[in-house]
Design a protein around this motif. Structure first.
Motif, PDB file in Angstrom:
ATOM      1  N   ALA A  88      -8.420 -39.098 -14.053  1.00 35.96           N
ATOM      2  CA  ALA A  88      -7.929 -38.166 -13.032  1.00 35.96           C
ATOM      3  C   ALA A  88      -7.850 -36.777 -13.677  1.00 35.96           C
ATOM      4  O   ALA A  88      -7.310 -36.627 -14.775  1.00 35.96           O
ATOM      5  CB  ALA A  88      -6.551 -38.607 -12.552  1.00 35.96           C
ATOM      6  N   VAL A  89      -8.414 -35.785 -13.007  1.00 33.23           N
ATOM      7  CA  VAL A  89      -8.380 -34.398 -13.475  1.00 33.23           C
ATOM      8  C   VAL A  89      -7.468 -33.636 -12.515  1.00 33.23           C
ATOM      9  O   VAL A  89      -7.790 -33.478 -11.337  1.00 33.23           O
ATOM     10  CB  VAL A  89      -9.791 -33.777 -13.481  1.00 33.23           C
ATOM     11  CG1 VAL A  89      -9.742 -32.313 -13.901  1.00 33.23           C
ATOM     12  CG2 VAL A  89     -10.715 -34.572 -14.408  1.00 33.23           C
ATOM     13  N   VAL A 109     -12.091 -38.110 -11.004  1.00 28.41           N
ATOM     14  CA  VAL A 109     -11.495 -37.832  -9.695  1.00 28.41           C
ATOM     15  C   VAL A 109     -10.589 -36.612  -9.817  1.00 28.41           C
ATOM     16  O   VAL A 109      -9.750 -36.550 -10.729  1.00 28.41           O
ATOM     17  CB  VAL A 109     -10.671 -39.045  -9.201  1.00 28.41           C
ATOM     18  CG1 VAL A 109     -10.071 -38.758  -7.824  1.00 28.41           C
ATOM     19  CG2 VAL A 109     -11.533 -40.304  -9.160  1.00 28.41           C
ATOM     20  N   GLY A 110     -10.741 -35.645  -8.924  1.00 31.92           N
ATOM     21  CA  GLY A 110     -10.000 -34.396  -9.008  1.00 31.92           C
ATOM     22  C   GLY A 110      -8.829 -34.334  -8.041  1.00 31.92           C
ATOM     23  O   GLY A 110      -8.920 -34.804  -6.902  1.00 31.92           O
ATOM     24  N   PHE A 111      -7.732 -33.736  -8.520  1.00 31.23           N
ATOM     25  CA  PHE A 111      -6.551 -33.515  -7.687  1.00 31.23           C
ATOM     26  C   PHE A 111      -6.123 -32.055  -7.857  1.00 31.23           C
ATOM     27  O   PHE A 111      -5.830 -31.624  -8.975  1.00 31.23           O
ATOM     28  CB  PHE A 111      -5.401 -34.432  -8.097  1.00 31.23           C
ATOM     29  CG  PHE A 111      -5.702 -35.899  -7.924  1.00 31.23           C
ATOM     30  CD1 PHE A 111      -5.377 -36.551  -6.749  1.00 31.23           C
ATOM     31  CD2 PHE A 111      -6.317 -36.617  -8.944  1.00 31.23           C
ATOM     32  CE1 PHE A 111      -5.667 -37.905  -6.587  1.00 31.23           C
ATOM     33  CE2 PHE A 111      -6.602 -37.969  -8.788  1.00 31.23           C
ATOM     34  CZ  PHE A 111      -6.277 -38.613  -7.603  1.00 31.23           C
ATOM     35  N   ASN A 112      -6.118 -31.319  -6.757  1.00 32.87           N
ATOM     36  CA  ASN A 112      -5.675 -29.925  -6.762  1.00 32.87           C
ATOM     37  C   ASN A 112      -4.331 -29.865  -6.058  1.00 32.87           C
ATOM     38  O   ASN A 112      -4.238 -30.161  -4.863  1.00 32.87           O
ATOM     39  CB  ASN A 112      -6.696 -29.041  -6.042  1.00 32.87           C
ATOM     40  CG  ASN A 112      -8.078 -29.149  -6.651  1.00 32.87           C
ATOM     41  OD1 ASN A 112      -8.259 -28.910  -7.838  1.00 32.87           O
ATOM     42  ND2 ASN A 112      -9.062 -29.528  -5.848  1.00 32.87           N
ATOM     43  N   ILE A 113      -3.277 -29.503  -6.795  1.00 31.69           N
ATOM     44  CA  ILE A 113      -1.922 -29.567  -6.254  1.00 31.69           C
ATOM     45  C   ILE A 113      -1.295 -28.177  -6.216  1.00 31.69           C
ATOM     46  O   ILE A 113      -1.341 -27.424  -7.199  1.00 31.69           O
ATOM     47  CB  ILE A 113      -1.048 -30.506  -7.103  1.00 31.69           C
ATOM     48  CG1 ILE A 113      -1.687 -31.903  -7.183  1.00 31.69           C
ATOM     49  CG2 ILE A 113       0.363 -30.601  -6.536  1.00 31.69           C
ATOM     50  CD1 ILE A 113      -0.946 -32.873  -8.082  1.00 31.69           C
ATOM     51  N   HIS A 152      -7.365 -44.900 -15.643  1.00 34.06           N
ATOM     52  CA  HIS A 152      -8.554 -44.522 -16.417  1.00 34.06           C
ATOM     53  C   HIS A 152      -8.316 -43.254 -17.241  1.00 34.06           C
ATOM     54  O   HIS A 152      -9.262 -42.629 -17.719  1.00 34.06           O
ATOM     55  CB  HIS A 152      -9.750 -44.316 -15.489  1.00 34.06           C
ATOM     56  CG  HIS A 152     -10.153 -45.547 -14.742  1.00 34.06           C
ATOM     57  ND1 HIS A 152     -10.724 -46.632 -15.364  1.00 34.06           N
ATOM     58  CD2 HIS A 152     -10.053 -45.870 -13.428  1.00 34.06           C
ATOM     59  CE1 HIS A 152     -10.968 -47.572 -14.472  1.00 34.06           C
ATOM     60  NE2 HIS A 152     -10.564 -47.139 -13.292  1.00 34.06           N
ATOM     61  N   GLY A 153      -7.048 -42.879 -17.382  1.00 32.79           N
ATOM     62  CA  GLY A 153      -6.708 -41.662 -18.098  1.00 32.79           C
ATOM     63  C   GLY A 153      -6.376 -40.530 -17.141  1.00 32.79           C
ATOM     64  O   GLY A 153      -6.712 -40.581 -15.950  1.00 32.79           O
ATOM     65  N   ALA A 154      -5.701 -39.512 -17.662  1.00 30.43           N
ATOM     66  CA  ALA A 154      -5.338 -38.358 -16.827  1.00 30.43           C
ATOM     67  C   ALA A 154      -5.265 -37.106 -17.687  1.00 30.43           C
ATOM     68  O   ALA A 154      -4.645 -37.113 -18.753  1.00 30.43           O
ATOM     69  CB  ALA A 154      -3.999 -38.603 -16.133  1.00 30.43           C
ATOM     70  N   VAL A 155      -5.931 -36.062 -17.238  1.00 32.43           N
ATOM     71  CA  VAL A 155      -5.866 -34.765 -17.912  1.00 32.43           C
ATOM     72  C   VAL A 155      -5.337 -33.742 -16.907  1.00 32.43           C
ATOM     73  O   VAL A 155      -5.893 -33.580 -15.823  1.00 32.43           O
ATOM     74  CB  VAL A 155      -7.240 -34.344 -18.496  1.00 32.43           C
ATOM     75  CG1 VAL A 155      -8.360 -34.442 -17.471  1.00 32.43           C
ATOM     76  CG2 VAL A 155      -7.174 -32.936 -19.083  1.00 32.43           C
TER      77      VAL A 155
END
Length: 275
Positions: A88-89, A109-113, A152-155
């Motif tokens: 997750a980016v 997978v991108g998340f814009n918050i 799967h990891g998160a940055v």
């Protein structure tokens, strides 16, 4: 054309975007950002006043800072994705930033918050693409963390965001993230209190922030290292020279400003690795 109202949240969102466009025009050998140019061309907004400010030598350095910051954070995201391609980016306080798309390896997978009113504007100007999600949350509302699958990891990265937070709020946020996302990392930009005081004369003043001492600044990464036993490491690199050294690519005035930012303002990119 999307109309941008003066003196609104919409206007604050396009300043970094416009900075990247200006940087792309003046330093094409260092930064080329056709997406920033494309989005600006879609907007019904009089860029003349901001354009005049950014055309000055000091203004161009501000544009350089904005573009270099995005380069630095994107570098860390891409580095993380080498070992965690399906991660997750997560862009914290995303505004109209498109870093996810610049780093997309076609598997992550991108998340814009950002705040709901900001996401409303983003959905109009920069709607979510494939494997991308625009989420409207206050970052202090930890429920946003439930939206992220860390298997799967998160940055995580935050660009020009934490200056608006009180130090205690940043500490609590990072502590909760370290618990929730083991094996993840977060990268963000920071400066020391001298830098924060300088900012109060400009955009922090406009945001209604006057008590700088309470707001987030970092003199030394050691201040953060003691915040949590769930931090594996805390590292810091020069904002303008730590990832790609542009010192020899710019004019003398900008060289002096880079040295000032490094030595007296401590502009850094901080990276925290979670256990």
């Amino acid at each position: 054309m999307y109309h941008i109202e003066k003196n609104t949240v919409q206007e604050t969102l396009i300043i970094p975007l416009f900075g990247r466009k200006v940087c792309s025009e003046h330093f094409p050998e260092l930064f080329k950002d056709p997406e920033a140019e494309r989005i600006c061309s879609m907007l019904d907004y009089d860029f003349a006043e901001n354009g005049q400010k950014m055309e000055s030598a000091v203004g161009l350095f501000g544009a350089l800072e904005v573009a270099q910051r995005q380069y630095d954070l994107a570098w860390e995201v891409k580095e993380y994705l080498i070992k965690h391609p399906y991660a997750a980016v997560v862009n914290l306080g995303c505004g109209l930033d498109d870093t996810f798309r610049k780093c997309d390896n076609k598997a992550c997978v991108g998340f814009n918050i950002d705040m709901p009113d900001v996401i409303k504007v983003r959905n109009e100007i920069l709607p979510a693409g494939e494997r991308e999600n625009n989420l409207g949350y206050d970052l202090n509302d930890e429920h946003w963390m439930d939206e992220i699958d860390p298997s799967h990891g998160a940055v995580f990265f935050a660009s020009g965001v934490f200056y608006y937070f009180k130090t205690e709020a940043v500490r609590k946020l990072l502590q909760k993230m370290a618990k929730k996302f083991p094996g993840g990392i977060i990268v963000f930009d920071s400066c020391n209190q001298r830098g924060a005081k300088m900012m109060t004369k400009t955009w922090l003043k406009e945001a209604g922030i006057s008590d700088v001492g309470a707001f987030f600044s970092v003199e030394d990464k050691a201040e953060i290292e003691v915040w949590s036993n769930d931090f594996t490491s805390v590292t810091a690199r020069s904002y303008m020279r730590g990832y790609r050294d542009i010192y020899n690519e710019v004019r003398l005035l900008h060289k002096l400003m880079i040295r000032f930012c490094d030595s007296l303002v401590k502009m850094q990119i901080i990276k925290i690795t979670f256990k």
